[in-house]
Structures are given as structure tokens and as C-alpha cells.
Design a protein around this motif. Structure first.
Motif, PDB file in Angstrom:
ATOM      1  N   LEU A   1      18.711  12.523   0.960  1.00 48.64           N
ATOM      2  CA  LEU A   1      18.280  13.356   2.085  1.00 48.64           C
ATOM      3  C   LEU A   1      16.819  13.724   1.877  1.00 48.64           C
ATOM      4  O   LEU A   1      16.463  14.348   0.876  1.00 48.64           O
ATOM      5  CB  LEU A   1      19.117  14.631   2.191  1.00 48.64           C
ATOM      6  N   LEU A   2      15.993  13.323   2.815  1.00 46.47           N
ATOM      7  CA  LEU A   2      14.574  13.655   2.796  1.00 46.47           C
ATOM      8  C   LEU A   2      14.345  14.783   3.799  1.00 46.47           C
ATOM      9  O   LEU A   2      14.672  14.652   4.975  1.00 46.47           O
ATOM     10  CB  LEU A   2      13.761  12.405   3.186  1.00 46.47           C
ATOM     11  N   VAL A   3      13.797  15.897   3.288  1.00 47.34           N
ATOM     12  CA  VAL A   3      13.506  17.045   4.150  1.00 47.34           C
ATOM     13  C   VAL A   3      11.993  17.217   4.155  1.00 47.34           C
ATOM     14  O   VAL A   3      11.402  17.703   3.187  1.00 47.34           O
ATOM     15  CB  VAL A   3      14.189  18.336   3.641  1.00 47.34           C
ATOM     16  N   GLU A   4      11.363  16.785   5.218  1.00 54.17           N
ATOM     17  CA  GLU A   4       9.895  16.743   5.274  1.00 54.17           C
ATOM     18  C   GLU A   4       9.447  16.817   6.730  1.00 54.17           C
ATOM     19  O   GLU A   4       9.910  16.034   7.557  1.00 54.17           O
ATOM     20  CB  GLU A   4       9.408  15.422   4.638  1.00 54.17           C
ATOM     21  N   ASP A   5       8.567  17.769   7.035  1.00 52.93           N
ATOM     22  CA  ASP A   5       8.114  17.910   8.426  1.00 52.93           C
ATOM     23  C   ASP A   5       6.835  17.134   8.718  1.00 52.93           C
ATOM     24  O   ASP A   5       6.524  16.872   9.885  1.00 52.93           O
ATOM     25  CB  ASP A   5       7.916  19.396   8.777  1.00 52.93           C
TER      26      ASP A   5
ATOM     27  N   VAL B   1      13.628  -0.098  -1.048  1.00 50.67           N
ATOM     28  CA  VAL B   1      14.460  -0.344  -2.233  1.00 50.67           C
ATOM     29  C   VAL B   1      15.944  -0.121  -1.914  1.00 50.67           C
ATOM     30  O   VAL B   1      16.758   0.132  -2.805  1.00 50.67           O
ATOM     31  CB  VAL B   1      14.001   0.496  -3.447  1.00 50.67           C
ATOM     32  N   SER B   2      16.252  -0.201  -0.620  1.00 52.38           N
ATOM     33  CA  SER B   2      17.645  -0.224  -0.130  1.00 52.38           C
ATOM     34  C   SER B   2      18.418   1.070  -0.334  1.00 52.38           C
ATOM     35  O   SER B   2      19.640   1.043  -0.460  1.00 52.38           O
ATOM     36  CB  SER B   2      18.420  -1.389  -0.762  1.00 52.38           C
ATOM     37  N   TYR B   3      17.708   2.203  -0.383  1.00 48.37           N
ATOM     38  CA  TYR B   3      18.403   3.482  -0.391  1.00 48.37           C
ATOM     39  C   TYR B   3      18.786   3.830   1.044  1.00 48.37           C
ATOM     40  O   TYR B   3      18.068   3.503   1.981  1.00 48.37           O
ATOM     41  CB  TYR B   3      17.511   4.605  -0.946  1.00 48.37           C
ATOM     42  N   ALA B   4      19.913   4.506   1.187  1.00 49.79           N
ATOM     43  CA  ALA B   4      20.295   5.049   2.493  1.00 49.79           C
ATOM     44  C   ALA B   4      19.617   6.410   2.616  1.00 49.79           C
ATOM     45  O   ALA B   4      19.835   7.286   1.789  1.00 49.79           O
ATOM     46  CB  ALA B   4      21.797   5.193   2.573  1.00 49.79           C
ATOM     47  N   VAL B   5      18.773   6.551   3.606  1.00 52.23           N
ATOM     48  CA  VAL B   5      17.963   7.760   3.712  1.00 52.23           C
ATOM     49  C   VAL B   5      18.200   8.452   5.053  1.00 52.23           C
ATOM     50  O   VAL B   5      18.088   7.829   6.104  1.00 52.23           O
ATOM     51  CB  VAL B   5      16.453   7.433   3.601  1.00 52.23           C
ATOM     52  N   ASP B   6      18.549   9.728   4.982  1.00 45.51           N
ATOM     53  CA  ASP B   6      18.552  10.563   6.171  1.00 45.51           C
ATOM     54  C   ASP B   6      17.301  11.430   6.098  1.00 45.51           C
ATOM     55  O   ASP B   6      17.057  12.079   5.072  1.00 45.51           O
ATOM     56  CB  ASP B   6      19.792  11.463   6.219  1.00 45.51           C
ATOM     57  N   TRP B   7      16.541  11.428   7.173  1.00 44.38           N
ATOM     58  CA  TRP B   7      15.301  12.194   7.202  1.00 44.38           C
ATOM     59  C   TRP B   7      15.438  13.303   8.238  1.00 44.38           C
ATOM     60  O   TRP B   7      15.651  13.014   9.422  1.00 44.38           O
ATOM     61  CB  TRP B   7      14.132  11.267   7.541  1.00 44.38           C
ATOM     62  N   VAL B   8      15.334  14.547   7.774  1.00 43.46           N
ATOM     63  CA  VAL B   8      15.328  15.679   8.696  1.00 43.46           C
ATOM     64  C   VAL B   8      14.013  16.430   8.523  1.00 43.46           C
ATOM     65  O   VAL B   8      13.386  16.381   7.466  1.00 43.46           O
ATOM     66  CB  VAL B   8      16.538  16.615   8.490  1.00 43.46           C
ATOM     67  N   LYS B   9      13.600  17.122   9.580  1.00 39.37           N
ATOM     68  CA  LYS B   9      12.239  17.656   9.613  1.00 39.37           C
ATOM     69  C   LYS B   9      12.156  19.176   9.615  1.00 39.37           C
ATOM     70  O   LYS B   9      11.076  19.734   9.771  1.00 39.37           O
ATOM     71  CB  LYS B   9      11.512  17.064  10.828  1.00 39.37           C
ATOM     72  N   ASP B  10      13.308  19.828   9.432  1.00 44.36           N
ATOM     73  CA  ASP B  10      13.273  21.287   9.309  1.00 44.36           C
ATOM     74  C   ASP B  10      14.456  21.764   8.466  1.00 44.36           C
ATOM     75  O   ASP B  10      15.441  21.035   8.257  1.00 44.36           O
ATOM     76  CB  ASP B  10      13.271  21.971  10.684  1.00 44.36           C
TER      77      ASP B  10
ATOM     78  N   GLN C   1      16.676  24.222   8.882  1.00 41.68           N
ATOM     79  CA  GLN C   1      17.945  24.496   9.553  1.00 41.68           C
ATOM     80  C   GLN C   1      18.782  23.225   9.665  1.00 41.68           C
ATOM     81  O   GLN C   1      19.979  23.211   9.363  1.00 41.68           O
ATOM     82  CB  GLN C   1      17.664  25.080  10.954  1.00 41.68           C
ATOM     83  N   THR C   2      18.139  22.147  10.071  1.00 42.64           N
ATOM     84  CA  THR C   2      18.846  20.863  10.194  1.00 42.64           C
ATOM     85  C   THR C   2      19.320  20.385   8.827  1.00 42.64           C
ATOM     86  O   THR C   2      20.424  19.850   8.694  1.00 42.64           O
ATOM     87  CB  THR C   2      17.940  19.803  10.852  1.00 42.64           C
ATOM     88  N   ALA C   3      18.501  20.600   7.799  1.00 46.37           N
ATOM     89  CA  ALA C   3      18.903  20.208   6.444  1.00 46.37           C
ATOM     90  C   ALA C   3      20.204  20.899   6.060  1.00 46.37           C
ATOM     91  O   ALA C   3      21.133  20.262   5.556  1.00 46.37           O
ATOM     92  CB  ALA C   3      17.798  20.543   5.449  1.00 46.37           C
ATOM     93  N   CYS C   4      20.276  22.202   6.309  1.00 43.34           N
ATOM     94  CA  CYS C   4      21.482  22.952   5.960  1.00 43.34           C
ATOM     95  C   CYS C   4      22.685  22.457   6.751  1.00 43.34           C
ATOM     96  O   CYS C   4      23.810  22.420   6.229  1.00 43.34           O
ATOM     97  CB  CYS C   4      21.265  24.440   6.200  1.00 43.34           C
TER      98      CYS C   4
ATOM     99  N   LEU D   1       8.150  24.150   5.522  1.00 46.34           N
ATOM    100  CA  LEU D   1       8.910  23.611   6.656  1.00 46.34           C
ATOM    101  C   LEU D   1       8.877  24.630   7.793  1.00 46.34           C
ATOM    102  O   LEU D   1       8.792  25.828   7.540  1.00 46.34           O
ATOM    103  CB  LEU D   1      10.367  23.363   6.249  1.00 46.34           C
ATOM    104  N   PRO D   2       8.973  24.170   9.027  1.00 44.25           N
ATOM    105  CA  PRO D   2       9.003  25.116  10.148  1.00 44.25           C
ATOM    106  C   PRO D   2      10.304  25.923  10.160  1.00 44.25           C
ATOM    107  O   PRO D   2      11.363  25.405   9.808  1.00 44.25           O
ATOM    108  CB  PRO D   2       8.922  24.204  11.386  1.00 44.25           C
ATOM    109  N   GLY D   3      10.213  27.182  10.530  1.00 43.36           N
ATOM    110  CA  GLY D   3      11.400  28.047  10.605  1.00 43.36           C
ATOM    111  C   GLY D   3      11.835  28.456   9.217  1.00 43.36           C
ATOM    112  O   GLY D   3      11.195  29.260   8.552  1.00 43.36           O
ATOM    113  N   MET D   4      12.913  27.863   8.764  1.00 40.46           N
ATOM    114  CA  MET D   4      13.464  28.155   7.446  1.00 40.46           C
ATOM    115  C   MET D   4      12.745  27.297   6.403  1.00 40.46           C
ATOM    116  O   MET D   4      12.781  26.068   6.484  1.00 40.46           O
ATOM    117  CB  MET D   4      14.942  27.774   7.519  1.00 40.46           C
ATOM    118  N   ASP D   5      12.078  27.926   5.419  1.00 35.38           N
ATOM    119  CA  ASP D   5      11.291  27.093   4.496  1.00 35.38           C
ATOM    120  C   ASP D   5      12.152  26.489   3.386  1.00 35.38           C
ATOM    121  O   ASP D   5      13.348  26.772   3.267  1.00 35.38           O
ATOM    122  CB  ASP D   5      10.070  27.849   3.956  1.00 35.38           C
TER     123      ASP D   5
END
Ligand SMILES: [Mg+2]
Length: 85
Positions: free
Chosen positions: A4-8, A23-32, A34-37, A54-58
Motif C-alpha cells: 500500500l502506497l500512501v502518497e499525495d 518488479v511485479s509488486y501488487a500496489v494499491d496507491w491512495v492519496k490521502d 482517510q482512504t488509507a485507513c 497528507l491532506p486531511g488526516m496526516d
């Protein structure tokens, strides 16, 4: 390996996301935080890469919430600072 990549920041996010996909990792990218949680509750990860600014919740709030919920997923803080202090 599911990451899980959390990066805005789009430039950093695209670079890291692209490198991990190469390198064939399965990556979910979220940008804030709240979405990470939200995604933590529905998916298990092998690694979390967490930006602090991060915006909102750091990122520290995300980390505290995660650990308070007893989630011990390995986590790297990958925050960027362009100044000192
Ligand atoms: Mg940021």
C-alpha cells in the motif's frame, strides 16, 4: 508482495508506483490518510509506504490509528522535506 502506497504528491507517487510495478509488486496507491485507513480494514498488506504530509488526516495519524488497532504491518515512512525546520 502486496504494497500500500500512501502518497499525495503525483510525481513521487508515480515514480514509486511505477518502480514497484516494474518488479511485479501488487500496489494499491491512495492519496490521502482517510482512504488509507478505509483500505486497511478490507485488505491485508505485506508493506506500507507512508508519506507524512497528507491532506486531511496526516501520516502520523494514520500510523497511530493503525498501531492502536494492533495492526503490525511493516511500514516505511517515505516523507520528503524540501527545507530544514
Ligand atoms: Mg505529501
Amino acid at each position: 508482495m502486496r504494497v500500500l502506497l500512501v502518497e499525495d504528491d503525483p510525481m513521487i507517487g508515480e515514480a514509486v508506483h511505477g518502480a514497484l510495478m516494474e518488479v511485479s509488486y501488487a500496489v494499491d496507491w491512495v492519496k490521502d490518510g482517510q482512504t488509507a485507513c478505509e483500505v486497511f480494514s478490507g485488505q491485508e498488506y505485506d508493506l506500507v509506504l507512508l508519506d507524512l504530509g497528507l491532506p486531511g488526516m496526516d501520516g502520523l495519524d494514520v500510523l497511530n490509528l493503525l498501531r492502536a488497532g494492533n495492526n503490525r504491518v511493516p511500514l516505511l515512512v517515505i516523507t520528503a522535506r524540501d527545507g530544514v525546520g
